[in-house]
Design a protein around this motif. Structure first.
Motif, mmCIF file in Angstrom:
data_model
loop_
_atom_site.group_PDB
_atom_site.id
_atom_site.type_symbol
_atom_site.label_atom_id
_atom_site.label_comp_id
_atom_site.label_asym_id
_atom_site.label_seq_id
_atom_site.Cartn_x
_atom_site.Cartn_y
_atom_site.Cartn_z
ATOM 1 N N ASN A 1 0.817 -1.225 0.000
ATOM 2 C CA ASN A 1 0.000 0.000 0.000
ATOM 3 C C ASN A 1 0.847 1.271 0.000
ATOM 4 N N VAL A 2 2.013 1.206 -0.628
ATOM 5 C CA VAL A 2 2.887 2.381 -0.692
ATOM 6 C C VAL A 2 2.302 3.402 -1.660
ATOM 7 N N LYS A 3 2.003 4.588 -1.136
ATOM 8 C CA LYS A 3 1.454 5.675 -1.958
ATOM 9 C C LYS A 3 2.299 6.934 -1.898
ATOM 10 N N THR A 4 3.170 7.042 -0.867
ATOM 11 C CA THR A 4 4.056 8.192 -0.707
ATOM 12 C C THR A 4 5.443 7.685 -0.336
ATOM 13 N N VAL A 5 6.421 8.573 -0.386
ATOM 14 C CA VAL A 5 7.767 8.162 0.008
ATOM 15 C C VAL A 5 7.815 7.863 1.506
ATOM 16 N N ALA A 6 6.940 8.501 2.289
ATOM 17 C CA ALA A 6 6.850 8.172 3.716
ATOM 18 C C ALA A 6 6.404 6.723 3.900
ATOM 19 N N ASP A 7 5.471 6.278 3.066
ATOM 20 C CA ASP A 7 5.035 4.882 3.120
ATOM 21 C C ASP A 7 6.193 3.945 2.781
ATOM 22 N N ALA A 8 7.025 4.344 1.820
ATOM 23 C CA ALA A 8 8.160 3.504 1.428
ATOM 24 C C ALA A 8 9.166 3.388 2.572
ATOM 25 N N PHE A 9 9.437 4.506 3.260
ATOM 26 C CA PHE A 9 10.310 4.446 4.434
ATOM 27 C C PHE A 9 9.715 3.524 5.496
ATOM 28 N N GLN A 10 8.400 3.654 5.699
ATOM 29 C CA GLN A 10 7.742 2.832 6.713
ATOM 30 C C GLN A 10 7.793 1.356 6.343
ATOM 31 N N GLY A 11 7.606 1.047 5.052
ATOM 32 C CA GLY A 11 7.686 -0.334 4.614
ATOM 33 C C GLY A 11 9.079 -0.911 4.810
ATOM 34 N N LEU A 12 10.100 -0.104 4.524
ATOM 35 C CA LEU A 12 11.478 -0.535 4.758
ATOM 36 C C LEU A 12 11.698 -0.850 6.227
ATOM 37 N N HIS A 13 11.212 0.037 7.094
ATOM 38 C CA HIS A 13 11.412 -0.165 8.526
ATOM 39 C C HIS A 13 10.679 -1.402 9.041
ATOM 40 N N GLN A 14 9.434 -1.572 8.620
ATOM 41 C CA GLN A 14 8.663 -2.733 9.071
ATOM 42 C C GLN A 14 9.299 -4.034 8.602
ATOM 43 N N PHE A 15 9.783 -4.042 7.374
ATOM 44 C CA PHE A 15 10.454 -5.238 6.865
ATOM 45 C C PHE A 15 11.756 -5.485 7.619
ATOM 46 N N GLY A 16 12.533 -4.432 7.824
ATOM 47 C CA GLY A 16 13.835 -4.570 8.463
ATOM 48 C C GLY A 16 13.759 -5.099 9.874
ATOM 49 N N ARG A 17 12.699 -4.759 10.586
ATOM 50 C CA ARG A 17 12.555 -5.226 11.968
ATOM 51 C C ARG A 17 12.353 -6.744 12.042
ATOM 52 N N LYS A 18 11.955 -7.347 10.926
ATOM 53 C CA LYS A 18 11.725 -8.790 10.904
ATOM 54 C C LYS A 18 13.004 -9.575 10.603
ATOM 55 N N LEU A 19 14.051 -8.886 10.165
ATOM 56 C CA LEU A 19 15.288 -9.584 9.818
ATOM 57 C C LEU A 19 16.045 -9.996 11.074
ATOM 58 N N ASP A 20 16.619 -11.168 11.018
ATOM 59 C CA ASP A 20 17.344 -11.695 12.179
ATOM 60 C C ASP A 20 18.756 -12.086 11.760
ATOM 61 N N PHE A 21 19.532 -11.074 11.384
ATOM 62 C CA PHE A 21 20.904 -11.299 10.934
ATOM 63 C C PHE A 21 21.870 -10.435 11.728
ATOM 64 N N ASN A 22 23.089 -10.892 11.813
ATOM 65 C CA ASN A 22 24.180 -10.079 12.319
ATOM 66 C C ASN A 22 24.965 -9.522 11.136
ATOM 67 N N ILE A 23 25.617 -8.393 11.342
ATOM 68 C CA ILE A 23 26.449 -7.791 10.298
ATOM 69 C C ILE A 23 27.893 -8.175 10.569
ATOM 70 N N GLY A 24 28.468 -8.971 9.702
ATOM 71 C CA GLY A 24 29.854 -9.389 9.885
ATOM 72 C C GLY A 24 30.826 -8.265 9.576
#
Length: 366
Positions: free
Chosen positions: A264-287
């Motif tokens: 449901n991305v309609k604005t760039v704010a929505d795109a930032f929010q989608g990135l954040h919501q997706f990123g919170r689900k990732l379970d990785f370490n940064i080597g």
């Protein structure tokens, strides 16, 4: 994976990143430097140049390799920018063209391209954010992704770059950069040092992104004073109107993604929010172990892969030397005497204040 690239209707062509490669032959080096113009709006300038109704001046994002060009030679990096701003030709060599071709081949091994024409900065940034989500999702599913855009603010400077490759080692994300070489030899220390700084900058931007996933809840979160990535700060620095509706093409691209946070991305704010919501689900370490792979252009033979640990203190020290020069706050320095061999192959040797009666190198502007 489908990866969308941006085209600008007015055909604005600008530079942002500098890439360099040196081959050694009987203790002599040939500097191959070129301006890398990419279809994807890593550069952001293509669209910014079309926009004049911004309430406050846009602070430009500088490419990682434009910064690390100063590690090779500050004076040359300054001359190069001046040369281009005065309408000079891009400095391209056959080796650089071959290197770009190889990078496209590697990219297309794991993704497909689709072009979308944009006319606003908001559309361009939204596509970048969507591609960032898609790249991280591909990494999660396939354990590899390539050409991943990263950006943030380091030492007060907005920085942007494209990571050649991310891959998973267990649950640890690793960064690998691919360098192609004209000759079947590994590079010398000066070349490796520049490449190491490049990868350390990429790692810092990636770490900042994952820190943002954990610390902030929405685009209004300001984060800490040392945050590398913060959506609100990025939007402000890029001069984005967070409420401006995105174009139909961009909204269709978002809805076609198989990720529910982007539906449901309609604005760039929505795109930032989608990135954040997706990123919170990732379970990785940064080597922090970084990888540099070198290939011979002639037959794609792997010449070797260097692995090295991230050195935060050294990276910060180098950036503190180079960023003031890039910003015009400090005069550039020439190379030290022990690296004076670089000057023999520099296009700007005849106007450089460095001593030794230097001559221009074997450059091509084709």
């Amino acid at each position: 994976m489908l990866h969308c690239f941006i085209t600008c209707p007015t055909q604005v062509r600008t530079w942002e990143e500098v890439d360099m490669e040196v081959d050694e032959d009987e203790d002599r080096a040939f500097l191959l430097e070129a301006i890398h113009v990419v279809e994807q709006l890593e550069r952001v300038r293509d669209v910014e140049d079309l926009c004049t109704d911004v309430a406050e001046p846009v602070q430009k994002f500088v490419g990682v390799t434009r910064i690390t060009a100063h590690e090779w030679c500050q004076q040359q990096a300054v001359y190069l920018v001046k040369h281009l701003r005065e309408g000079g030709d891009e400095l391209r060599t056959e080796a650089m063209v071959n290197g770009e071709k190889r990078h496209k081949e590697l990219e297309l091994e794991v993704m497909q391209r689709e072009e979308i024409e944009v006319t606003t900065r908001e559309d361009a940034w939204a596509i970048n954010l969507l591609n960032l989500v898609l790249g991280l999702d591909q990494l999660r599913r396939e354990r590899i992704t390539r050409e991943l855009l990263v950006f943030g603010v380091v030492q007060g400077q907005p920085i942007i770059g494209i990571i050649d490759e991310l891959f998973l080692e267990g649950k640890e994300i690793r960064i690998r950069d691919h360098k192609t070489r004209q000759r079947p030899t590994m590079p010398g220390e000066a070349q490796k040092r520049t490449a190491r700084l490049q990868l350390m900058c990429y790692l810092t931007l990636l770490q900042g992104l994952f820190q943002y996933f954990q610390e902030c809840n929405d685009i209004q979160c300001t984060g800490s004073s040392t945050s590398v990535f913060n959506a609100g700060d990025i939007a402000r620095l890029a001069g984005l109107d967070l409420k401006m509706p995105l174009s139909v093409q961009v909204r269709q691209y978002a809805s076609a993604c198989s990720i529910r946070f982007l539906q449901n991305v309609k604005t760039v704010a929505d795109a930032f929010q989608g990135l954040h919501q997706f990123g919170r689900k990732l379970d990785f370490n940064i080597g922090t172990l970084l990888h540099l792979r070198y290939e011979w252009q002639e037959n794609l033979q792997v010449l070797g892969e260097e692995q090295f640990e991230h050195e935060e203190e050294w990276m910060a020290q180098q950036l503190s030397k180079h960023l003031p020069v890039l910003r015009g706050k400090h005069p550039p320095q020439v190379v030290p005497p022990q690296e004076g061999w670089k000057c023999q192959y520099c296009q700007f040797a005849d106007i450089c204040p460095a001593p030794n009666g230097l001559v221009p190198g074997p450059w091509s502007t084709s």
